[in-house]
Scaffold this motif. Structure first.
Motif, PDB file in Angstrom:
ATOM      1  N   ASN A  20      -9.767  -8.483 -39.601  1.00  0.00           N
ATOM      2  CA  ASN A  20     -11.059  -8.923 -38.799  1.00  0.00           C
ATOM      3  C   ASN A  20     -11.749  -8.384 -38.209  1.00  0.00           C
ATOM      4  OD1 ASN A  20      -8.860 -11.072 -37.777  1.00  0.00           O
ATOM      5  ND2 ASN A  20      -8.289  -9.937 -36.439  1.00  0.00           N
ATOM      6  N   GLU A  21     -13.515  -8.931 -38.268  1.00  0.00           N
ATOM      7  CA  GLU A  21     -14.858  -8.713 -38.289  1.00  0.00           C
ATOM      8  C   GLU A  21     -14.539  -7.674 -37.164  1.00  0.00           C
ATOM      9  OE1 GLU A  21     -18.044 -10.496 -36.220  1.00  0.00           O
ATOM     10  OE2 GLU A  21     -16.288 -11.616 -34.873  1.00  0.00           O
ATOM     11  N   ASP A  22     -14.052  -6.964 -36.106  1.00  0.00           N
ATOM     12  CA  ASP A  22     -14.175  -5.545 -35.156  1.00  0.00           C
ATOM     13  C   ASP A  22     -13.303  -5.287 -35.386  1.00  0.00           C
ATOM     14  OD1 ASP A  22     -11.162  -7.409 -34.756  1.00  0.00           O
ATOM     15  OD2 ASP A  22     -11.462  -6.970 -33.054  1.00  0.00           O
ATOM     16  N   GLU A  23     -12.294  -4.621 -36.375  1.00  0.00           N
ATOM     17  CA  GLU A  23     -12.287  -3.655 -37.150  1.00  0.00           C
ATOM     18  C   GLU A  23     -12.551  -3.054 -38.335  1.00  0.00           C
ATOM     19  OE1 GLU A  23      -7.430  -4.392 -37.917  1.00  0.00           O
ATOM     20  OE2 GLU A  23      -8.097  -6.507 -38.854  1.00  0.00           O
ATOM     21  N   ILE A  24     -13.495  -3.208 -38.298  1.00  0.00           N
ATOM     22  CA  ILE A  24     -14.395  -2.522 -39.305  1.00  0.00           C
ATOM     23  C   ILE A  24     -15.661  -2.594 -38.664  1.00  0.00           C
ATOM     24  CG2 ILE A  24     -13.410  -2.637 -41.603  1.00  0.00           C
ATOM     25  CD1 ILE A  24     -15.113  -4.841 -42.575  1.00  0.00           C
ATOM     26  N   ASP A  25     -16.827  -1.620 -39.309  1.00  0.00           N
ATOM     27  CA  ASP A  25     -18.492  -1.761 -38.670  1.00  0.00           C
ATOM     28  C   ASP A  25     -19.060  -2.454 -39.927  1.00  0.00           C
ATOM     29  OD1 ASP A  25     -20.621  -1.168 -37.721  1.00  0.00           O
ATOM     30  OD2 ASP A  25     -20.727   0.249 -36.291  1.00  0.00           O
ATOM     31  N   ALA A  26     -19.639  -3.756 -40.016  1.00  0.00           N
ATOM     32  CA  ALA A  26     -20.369  -3.706 -41.222  1.00  0.00           C
ATOM     33  C   ALA A  26     -21.533  -3.772 -41.582  1.00  0.00           C
ATOM     34  CB  ALA A  26     -19.713  -5.242 -41.490  1.00  0.00           C
ATOM     35  N   SER A  27     -21.829  -2.913 -39.613  1.00  0.00           N
ATOM     36  CA  SER A  27     -23.668  -3.014 -40.105  1.00  0.00           C
ATOM     37  C   SER A  27     -23.830  -1.630 -40.930  1.00  0.00           C
ATOM     38  CB  SER A  27     -23.796  -2.772 -38.553  1.00  0.00           C
ATOM     39  OG  SER A  27     -23.520  -1.854 -37.428  1.00  0.00           O
ATOM     40  N   ILE A  28     -23.042  -0.745 -40.904  1.00  0.00           N
ATOM     41  CA  ILE A  28     -23.100   0.750 -41.073  1.00  0.00           C
ATOM     42  C   ILE A  28     -21.767   1.003 -42.242  1.00  0.00           C
ATOM     43  CG2 ILE A  28     -23.523   1.903 -38.868  1.00  0.00           C
ATOM     44  CD1 ILE A  28     -21.254   3.683 -38.513  1.00  0.00           C
ATOM     45  N   ASN A  29     -21.386   0.124 -42.800  1.00  0.00           N
ATOM     46  CA  ASN A  29     -20.790   0.115 -43.774  1.00  0.00           C
ATOM     47  C   ASN A  29     -20.006   1.214 -43.791  1.00  0.00           C
ATOM     48  OD1 ASN A  29     -21.646  -1.370 -45.614  1.00  0.00           O
ATOM     49  ND2 ASN A  29     -23.253   0.121 -46.390  1.00  0.00           N
ATOM     50  N   ASP A  30     -18.863   1.197 -42.386  1.00  0.00           N
ATOM     51  CA  ASP A  30     -17.585   2.065 -41.724  1.00  0.00           C
ATOM     52  C   ASP A  30     -16.273   0.683 -41.965  1.00  0.00           C
ATOM     53  OD1 ASP A  30     -15.738   3.932 -40.597  1.00  0.00           O
ATOM     54  OD2 ASP A  30     -16.495   3.559 -38.840  1.00  0.00           O
ATOM     55  N   LEU A  31     -15.760   1.297 -42.870  1.00  0.00           N
ATOM     56  CA  LEU A  31     -14.508   1.322 -42.901  1.00  0.00           C
ATOM     57  C   LEU A  31     -13.185   0.926 -42.068  1.00  0.00           C
ATOM     58  CD1 LEU A  31     -13.994   0.131 -46.377  1.00  0.00           C
ATOM     59  CD2 LEU A  31     -15.296  -1.246 -45.282  1.00  0.00           C
ATOM     60  N   LYS A  32     -13.305   2.154 -41.324  1.00  0.00           N
ATOM     61  CA  LYS A  32     -12.234   2.832 -40.173  1.00  0.00           C
ATOM     62  C   LYS A  32     -11.018   3.393 -40.586  1.00  0.00           C
ATOM     63  CE  LYS A  32     -14.873   0.829 -36.778  1.00  0.00           C
ATOM     64  NZ  LYS A  32     -14.945  -0.067 -35.453  1.00  0.00           N
ATOM     65  N   GLU A  33     -10.146   2.716 -40.146  1.00  0.00           N
ATOM     66  CA  GLU A  33      -8.677   2.800 -41.186  1.00  0.00           C
ATOM     67  C   GLU A  33      -8.390   2.720 -42.517  1.00  0.00           C
ATOM     68  OE1 GLU A  33      -4.831   0.617 -38.783  1.00  0.00           O
ATOM     69  OE2 GLU A  33      -6.859   0.801 -37.376  1.00  0.00           O
ATOM     70  N   TYR A  34      -9.206   1.753 -42.803  1.00  0.00           N
ATOM     71  CA  TYR A  34      -9.293   1.606 -44.000  1.00  0.00           C
ATOM     72  C   TYR A  34      -9.507   1.419 -45.096  1.00  0.00           C
ATOM     73  CZ  TYR A  34      -7.040  -2.395 -41.586  1.00  0.00           C
ATOM     74  OH  TYR A  34      -6.423  -3.569 -40.393  1.00  0.00           O
ATOM     75  N   LYS A  35     -10.374   2.781 -44.785  1.00  0.00           N
ATOM     76  CA  LYS A  35     -11.283   3.562 -46.399  1.00  0.00           C
ATOM     77  C   LYS A  35     -10.207   4.131 -47.288  1.00  0.00           C
ATOM     78  CE  LYS A  35     -14.260   5.598 -42.497  1.00  0.00           C
ATOM     79  NZ  LYS A  35     -14.948   6.673 -41.529  1.00  0.00           N
ATOM     80  N   LYS A  36      -8.903   4.201 -46.854  1.00  0.00           N
ATOM     81  CA  LYS A  36      -8.221   3.735 -47.576  1.00  0.00           C
ATOM     82  C   LYS A  36      -7.090   3.549 -48.530  1.00  0.00           C
ATOM     83  CE  LYS A  36      -9.260   8.992 -49.053  1.00  0.00           C
ATOM     84  NZ  LYS A  36      -8.159  10.724 -48.899  1.00  0.00           N
TER      85      LYS A  36
END
Length: 84
Positions: free
Chosen positions: A21-37
Motif C-alpha cells: 500500500n502507498e502508506d507502507e513506502i514513501d515514493a516521493s523520496i524513494n524510501d522503501l522503508k521495511e521493503y528495502k531488502k
C-alpha cells in the motif's frame, strides 16, 4: 536396503516481488522503508536456467539418527534466536 541423503548446495538468481500500500513506502523520496531488502513478505521466483550446483554431498541416511539431530538443531536455533 540402505538409504542415502543427497544434499546439493545451489546458487541461483531470483526475483523478489511484493505488492504494498502507498502508506507502507514513501515514493516521493524513494524510501522503501521495511521493503528495502527482500524478506518473508516478498514472493520469490527463481529464474529458470540460472541455477548452479556448487557442492554435492551424500551420506548414509538413518531416519532415527537424523530425527534426533533435527530435534537438537531445532532446540539450538530456538535457544540462539532468543539472544537476539
Amino acid at each position: 536396503m540402505k538409504k542415502y541423503k543427497i544434499t546439493h548446495k545451489i546458487t541461483a538468481d531470483f526475483i523478489a516481488e511484493a505488492i504494498v500500500n502507498e502508506d507502507e513506502i514513501d515514493a516521493s523520496i524513494n524510501d522503501l522503508k521495511e521493503y528495502k531488502k527482500p524478506n518473508s513478505k516478498f514472493e520469490y521466483t527463481m529464474l529458470k536456467g540460472t541455477e548452479s550446483v556448487t557442492q554435492t554431498t551424500y551420506e548414509e541416511y538413518d531416519e532415527k539418527f537424523n530425527n534426533s539431530i533435527k530435534e537438537w538443531i531445532s532446540k539450538l536455533c530456538i535457544t540462539t534466536s532468543s539472544f537476539n
